[in-house]
Design a protein around this motif. Structure first.
Motif, PDB file in Angstrom:
ATOM      1  N   UNK A   1       4.174   3.876  -7.155  1.00  6.91           N
ATOM      2  CA  UNK A   1       5.508   4.282  -7.584  1.00  6.91           C
ATOM      3  C   UNK A   1       6.186   3.139  -8.318  1.00  6.91           C
ATOM      4  N   UNK A   2       7.079   3.473  -9.248  1.00  2.00           N
ATOM      5  CA  UNK A   2       7.826   2.439  -9.975  1.00  2.00           C
ATOM      6  C   UNK A   2       9.252   2.297  -9.460  1.00  2.00           C
ATOM      7  N   UNK A   3       9.585   2.993  -8.405  1.00  2.00           N
ATOM      8  CA  UNK A   3      10.929   2.873  -7.828  1.00  2.00           C
ATOM      9  C   UNK A   3      11.024   1.704  -6.858  1.00  2.00           C
TER      10      UNK A   3
ATOM     11  N   UNK B   1       0.818  -1.205   0.000  1.00  2.00           N
ATOM     12  CA  UNK B   1       0.000   0.000   0.000  1.00  2.00           C
ATOM     13  C   UNK B   1       0.854   1.258   0.000  1.00  2.00           C
ATOM     14  N   UNK B   2       1.978   1.234   0.708  1.00  2.00           N
ATOM     15  CA  UNK B   2       2.843   2.409   0.794  1.00  2.00           C
ATOM     16  C   UNK B   2       3.480   2.752  -0.546  1.00  2.00           C
ATOM     17  N   UNK B   3       3.774   1.745  -1.375  1.00  2.00           N
ATOM     18  CA  UNK B   3       4.482   1.980  -2.640  1.00  2.00           C
ATOM     19  C   UNK B   3       3.650   1.548  -3.848  1.00  2.00           C
TER      20      UNK B   3
ATOM     21  N   UNK C   1      -0.911   1.071  -9.334  1.00  3.56           N
ATOM     22  CA  UNK C   1      -1.713   2.114  -9.980  1.00  3.56           C
ATOM     23  C   UNK C   1      -0.809   3.229 -10.459  1.00  3.56           C
ATOM     24  N   UNK C   2      -1.298   3.984 -11.437  1.00  3.63           N
ATOM     25  CA  UNK C   2      -0.520   5.099 -11.982  1.00  3.63           C
ATOM     26  C   UNK C   2       0.791   4.622 -12.580  1.00  3.63           C
ATOM     27  N   UNK C   3       1.865   5.361 -12.288  1.00  9.22           N
ATOM     28  CA  UNK C   3       3.173   4.958 -12.798  1.00  9.22           C
ATOM     29  C   UNK C   3       3.650   3.663 -12.152  1.00  9.22           C
ATOM     30  N   UNK C   4       3.014   3.278 -11.054  1.00  9.74           N
ATOM     31  CA  UNK C   4       3.383   2.038 -10.382  1.00  9.74           C
ATOM     32  C   UNK C   4       2.648   0.819 -10.884  1.00  9.74           C
TER      33      UNK C   4
END
Length: 531
Positions: free
Chosen positions: A187-189, A182-184, A213-216
């Motif tokens: 993000x894609x990092x 949930x925290x990440x 979601x999004x870039x992640x």
């Protein structure tokens, strides 16, 4: 097998804490693990460290200020009052996460070890860093969950991201690592990869379709298994997926959560892994020669958790074949009766994963999702600050220069008032327009307290239970004729709707609109003076 520089973090106080005599979580397992490492002579082969305990400021790099403030104050006697009978923060004596003596110190110890381990990796002082007191992967930003209060893994990954462009998180706990995912999630990092029991099993998340979601999107990998997972079935999925992840994502560092409740015979688990089958994950990730961090997690058959983490420490050192399966004598030798061996044998559970080619279908679908990721995400290079903004500006406080209690209470109250400025629409009932002859006025009918309820799954029973949700926008009401429910945020000032306290030399209150129009000057006509 090549040697690695190992940093091992352990605090002797960790075994002194207790969730309760009947609670499943036993912090004593970390002390037993350390005793086995000592008996096997593994400690001299590592750089043994006692980390500084995490400060509240470090914890708030992920968790909310209010939640950390709550953890620092809660006691078994005040938990029901501070949580409004279990309606906030996920802590209750009647729930999975009790308030026990020394709760905040235990959280600081666990988080401090993981953050310090991450710093050893980023500084290049160690190739592998170990903190078996960490791995509490269920804790949320402002809520405890699944025996976890502070998410030390997220704090460690945030520290790693200061230096490394990409971090891979692997979770082999029987329960889904929902707090870290949930925290990440956006993000894609950070790529999160969780191997866990699916279906109606705590925490009820981690489906195959949950991919970020999004870039992640695509950087959250979930591999839900069925009951009775065996070594052979687990390795048939774990190895090819990890090879593909390392090829595509190319992580700069790896965090491996070694929750031992996926072992055979665990009190809350439902898998059938042996000690060697579980430790295979450490051996497999070690061979990539990437900075590696090992943390603990679940594990509710204490002697099996201690055995496995001892063996996996030896795997990190590359000396697992030198260990005598007959346990050496130690202070907890009697705990390992009747076999007194360094082993966790498989049970007689049937492996439901190998039926109807469901294992192959699961593996192929995960690999197909990974193939959709074209290349490792890039990160712009920049200077790494050697100190925090607070330290640079002189805003941090030493032990002898801390803010007094009044400053803390005013800060709490300011945050509370700020949250009241824009109440959510869902916190109100129907709205009606009424005309009383002096113009139209809007009348709001608030919902009854605790009319909204949320559902949470218990890690003990795997059943959904309703918990009350406290509405902070409702009027303050006393509890059983005692102090108001908002005692946690009390600052000694009485605030009224559209009114502000006046301290300009007279008694009373003034309408905020007239105060703004008059520049704060006294207006006897519009004042309500209390003579």
């Amino acid at each position: 097998m090549s040697k690695r520089s190992i940093s091992y973090f352990y605090d002797p106080d960790v075994g002194s804490y207790s969730y309760g005599s009947t609670h499943m979580m036993k912090p004593l397992r970390m002390r037993i693990t350390n005793e086995l490492l000592t008996a096997y002579g593994l400690l001299p082969k590592m750089d043994v460290q006692r980390a500084e305990r995490a400060t509240a400021e470090q914890m708030t790099s992920f968790h909310t200020d209010e939640y950390i403030e709550f953890l620092s104050k809660v006691t078994p006697e005040t938990v029901e009052e501070l949580t409004f009978n279990g309606a906030r923060f996920g802590v209750s004596q009647n729930w999975d996460n009790p308030a026990f003596e020394g709760l905040f110190e235990f959280c600081a110890l666990s988080a401090g070890g993981s953050v310090a381990a991450a710093k050893r990796l980023t500084s290049g002082a160690a190739d592998i860093a170990i903190n078996w007191a960490g791995g509490l992967h269920h804790a949320k930003k402002g809520e405890a969950s699944g025996f976890c209060y502070v998410n030390d893994i997220v704090l460690a990954i945030l520290e790693l991201l200061r230096v490394y462009p990409r971090v891979l998180y692997i979770d082999i706990d029987c329960h889904h690592g929902d707090g870290v995912e949930e925290a990440f999630y956006s993000t894609n990092r950070v790529m999160t990869c969780s191997f866990h029991k699916g279906g109606a099993f705590f925490p009820g998340t981690g489906q195959l379709k949950d991919r970020g979601s999004g870039v992640g999107f695509g950087y959250a990998i979930n591999v839900p298994f069925k009951d009775g997972l065996s070594d052979q079935a687990f390795h048939a999925v774990f190895d090819p997926i990890m090879e593909k992840v390392m090829e595509i994502f190319q992580p700069s560092a790896v965090v491996l959560q070694c929750g031992s409740d996926s072992l055979a015979g665990d009190r809350l688990g439902c898998f059938n892994l042996t000690m060697q089958g579980h430790a295979h994950c450490v051996q497999h990730m070690r061979k990539y020669n990437v900075p590696l961090m090992l943390v603990g997690g679940g594990g509710y058959t204490v002697k099996n958790a201690a055995r496995t983490w001892t063996y996996e420490t030896a795997c990190a050192l590359g000396v697992e074949h030198e260990l005598d399966p007959r346990l050496p004598y130690n202070d907890f030798f009697e705990w390992f009766a009747p076999r007194y061996r360094l082993e966790v044998a498989e049970g007689n559970l049937e492996d439901l994963n190998i039926k109807n080619d469901s294992l192959k279908v699961l593996r192929d679908e995960v690999l197909q999702n990974l193939n959709e990721l074209k290349a490792a995400p890039s990160v712009a290079l920049q200077d790494i600050p050697r100190e925090s903004v607070g330290d640079h500006l002189g805003l941090t406080f030493s032990e002898s220069d801390k803010p007094d209690d009044l400053d803390k209470r005013l800060a709490q109250h300011s945050r509370f008032v700020y949250e009241l400025q824009e109440p959510e629409r869902s916190d109100y009932g129907s709205e009606e327009d009424s005309d009383d002859g002096s113009g139209s006025s809007r009348r709001r009918t608030r919902r009854t307290r605790n009319s909204r309820r949320t559902k949470k799954m218990s890690i003990l029973t795997n059943e959904w239970e309703e918990t009350p949700t406290f509405d902070c926008h409702e009027p303050h009401e006393p509890i059983n004729g005692g102090r108001p429910r908002r005692q946690f945020f009390e600052s000694g000032i009485v605030w009224q709707i559209e009114r502000v306290p006046v301290v300009g030399g007279y008694k009373g209150s003034i309408n905020i609109h007239h105060a703004m129009e008059n520049g704060g000057q006294r207006d006897d006509v519009e004042m309500n003076v209390d003579d």
